[in-house]
Design a protein around this motif. Structure first.
Motif, mmCIF file in Angstrom:
data_model
loop_
_atom_site.group_PDB
_atom_site.id
_atom_site.type_symbol
_atom_site.label_atom_id
_atom_site.label_comp_id
_atom_site.label_asym_id
_atom_site.label_seq_id
_atom_site.Cartn_x
_atom_site.Cartn_y
_atom_site.Cartn_z
ATOM 1 N N MET A 1 0.861 -1.145 -0.002
ATOM 2 C CA MET A 1 -0.013 -0.082 -0.124
ATOM 3 C C MET A 1 0.797 1.266 0.166
ATOM 4 N N GLU A 2 0.312 2.185 -0.623
ATOM 5 C CA GLU A 2 0.998 3.583 -0.592
ATOM 6 C C GLU A 2 0.865 4.521 0.718
ATOM 7 N N ALA A 3 1.900 5.088 0.817
ATOM 8 C CA ALA A 3 1.688 6.049 2.096
ATOM 9 C C ALA A 3 0.347 6.880 1.971
ATOM 10 N N GLY A 4 -0.220 7.168 2.928
ATOM 11 C CA GLY A 4 -1.440 7.862 2.883
ATOM 12 C C GLY A 4 -2.741 7.213 2.428
ATOM 13 N N ALA B 1 -12.274 -12.503 -3.037
ATOM 14 C CA ALA B 1 -11.756 -12.180 -4.316
ATOM 15 C C ALA B 1 -10.376 -11.136 -4.245
ATOM 16 N N GLY B 2 -9.476 -11.245 -5.095
ATOM 17 C CA GLY B 2 -8.408 -10.170 -5.177
ATOM 18 C C GLY B 2 -7.300 -10.433 -4.241
ATOM 19 N N PRO B 3 -6.404 -9.690 -4.234
ATOM 20 C CA PRO B 3 -5.238 -9.582 -3.217
ATOM 21 C C PRO B 3 -5.783 -9.327 -1.816
ATOM 22 N N HIS B 4 -5.693 -10.561 -1.074
ATOM 23 C CA HIS B 4 -6.510 -10.787 0.215
ATOM 24 C C HIS B 4 -5.871 -11.822 1.084
ATOM 25 N N SER B 5 -5.743 -11.600 2.142
ATOM 26 C CA SER B 5 -5.192 -12.634 3.011
ATOM 27 C C SER B 5 -6.432 -13.057 3.983
ATOM 28 N N SER B 6 -6.752 -14.367 4.441
ATOM 29 C CA SER B 6 -7.717 -14.591 5.116
ATOM 30 C C SER B 6 -7.424 -15.923 6.119
ATOM 31 N N THR B 7 -7.881 -15.889 7.146
ATOM 32 C CA THR B 7 -7.714 -17.325 8.148
ATOM 33 C C THR B 7 -9.001 -17.756 8.528
ATOM 34 N N LEU B 8 -9.242 -18.881 8.430
ATOM 35 C CA LEU B 8 -10.700 -19.645 8.653
ATOM 36 C C LEU B 8 -10.236 -20.343 10.160
ATOM 37 N N ILE B 9 -10.943 -20.115 11.023
ATOM 38 C CA ILE B 9 -10.475 -20.646 12.398
ATOM 39 C C ILE B 9 -11.603 -21.270 12.977
ATOM 40 N N GLY B 10 -11.586 -22.614 13.503
ATOM 41 C CA GLY B 10 -12.636 -23.320 14.478
ATOM 42 C C GLY B 10 -12.151 -23.059 15.724
ATOM 43 N N VAL B 11 -13.290 -22.367 16.453
ATOM 44 C CA VAL B 11 -13.228 -21.999 17.832
ATOM 45 C C VAL B 11 -14.149 -22.647 18.655
ATOM 46 N N ALA B 12 -13.924 -22.789 20.010
ATOM 47 C CA ALA B 12 -14.915 -23.462 20.939
ATOM 48 C C ALA B 12 -16.146 -22.748 21.107
ATOM 49 N N CYS B 13 -15.985 -21.291 21.329
ATOM 50 C CA CYS B 13 -17.284 -20.186 21.369
ATOM 51 C C CYS B 13 -17.056 -19.016 20.898
ATOM 52 N N LEU B 14 -17.954 -18.306 20.730
ATOM 53 C CA LEU B 14 -17.873 -16.782 20.586
ATOM 54 C C LEU B 14 -18.758 -16.010 21.350
ATOM 55 N N GLY B 15 -18.883 -14.767 21.077
ATOM 56 C CA GLY B 15 -19.384 -13.758 22.393
ATOM 57 C C GLY B 15 -20.928 -13.803 22.672
ATOM 58 N N TYR B 16 -21.798 -14.186 21.763
ATOM 59 C CA TYR B 16 -23.226 -13.950 21.991
ATOM 60 C C TYR B 16 -23.565 -15.480 22.207
ATOM 61 N N THR B 17 -24.797 -15.905 22.927
ATOM 62 C CA THR B 17 -25.330 -17.232 23.076
ATOM 63 C C THR B 17 -25.797 -17.567 21.720
ATOM 64 N N GLY B 18 -25.380 -18.647 21.169
ATOM 65 C CA GLY B 18 -26.026 -19.294 20.025
ATOM 66 C C GLY B 18 -25.223 -18.748 18.742
ATOM 67 N N GLN B 19 -24.104 -17.712 18.964
ATOM 68 C CA GLN B 19 -23.425 -17.263 17.894
ATOM 69 C C GLN B 19 -22.489 -18.581 17.347
ATOM 70 N N LEU B 20 -22.292 -18.822 16.061
ATOM 71 C CA LEU B 20 -21.645 -19.645 15.284
ATOM 72 C C LEU B 20 -20.645 -19.137 14.443
ATOM 73 N N VAL B 21 -20.745 -17.622 13.930
ATOM 74 C CA VAL B 21 -19.625 -17.276 13.159
ATOM 75 C C VAL B 21 -19.446 -15.616 13.335
ATOM 76 N N GLU B 22 -18.281 -15.261 12.969
ATOM 77 C CA GLU B 22 -17.962 -13.982 13.189
ATOM 78 C C GLU B 22 -16.827 -13.543 12.140
ATOM 79 N N ILE B 23 -16.731 -12.396 11.553
ATOM 80 C CA ILE B 23 -15.643 -12.092 10.796
ATOM 81 C C ILE B 23 -15.064 -10.669 11.166
ATOM 82 N N THR B 24 -13.824 -10.816 11.308
ATOM 83 C CA THR B 24 -13.059 -9.406 11.513
ATOM 84 C C THR B 24 -12.370 -9.028 10.010
ATOM 85 N N ALA B 25 -12.427 -7.705 9.746
ATOM 86 C CA ALA B 25 -11.828 -7.428 8.525
ATOM 87 C C ALA B 25 -11.190 -6.185 8.564
#
Length: 116
Positions: free
Chosen positions: A1-4, A82-106
């Motif tokens: 990425m360019e400065a700025g 798609a495109g230039p992108h890094s991604s990690t798919l992670i299996g976890v034991a639990c997340l923050g909300y009761t019943g929550q199964l998926v979360e994505i940070t970006a």
């Protein structure tokens, strides 16, 4: 990425609807769809979109490869990976909300005028 270059760091796109209710209890694919919808809204709010996402972490409750693959299928179908992108798919034991199964940070580039 360019400065700025402006970046947006988006934590915790979760499977809640506009009323704060969990979408798709017990259904990781439906939850992944809602998470992508919510991520689109988060990106729009900062002046970006899925095409400008450069990195993601996709959290899925469970360790079954079929469940992780099903969620990844939703991510791929959205165009997020798609495109230039890094991604990690992670299996976890639990997340923050009761019943929550998926979360994505970006992390996304916020397009704008090039620096002078």
């Amino acid at each position: 990425m360019e400065a700025g270059t402006k970046l947006a760091f988006l934590a915790g796109s979760v499977p809640l609807d506009a009323d704060g209710e969990l979408v798709g209890p017990g259904d990781p694919v439906r939850q992944a769809e809602q998470v992508i919808d919510n991520l689109r809204e988060q990106l729009r709010a900062v002046g970006s979109d899925l095409a400008h996402v450069v990195a993601t972490d996709v959290y899925v409750v469970g360790s079954e490869p079929a469940v992780l693959s099903a969620v990844w299928g939703v991510v791929e179908a959205s165009g997020l990976s798609a495109g230039p992108h890094s991604s990690t798919l992670i299996g976890v034991a639990c997340l923050g909300y009761t019943g929550q199964l998926v979360e994505i940070t970006a992390t996304a580039v916020v397009p704008g005028e090039p620096p002078a």
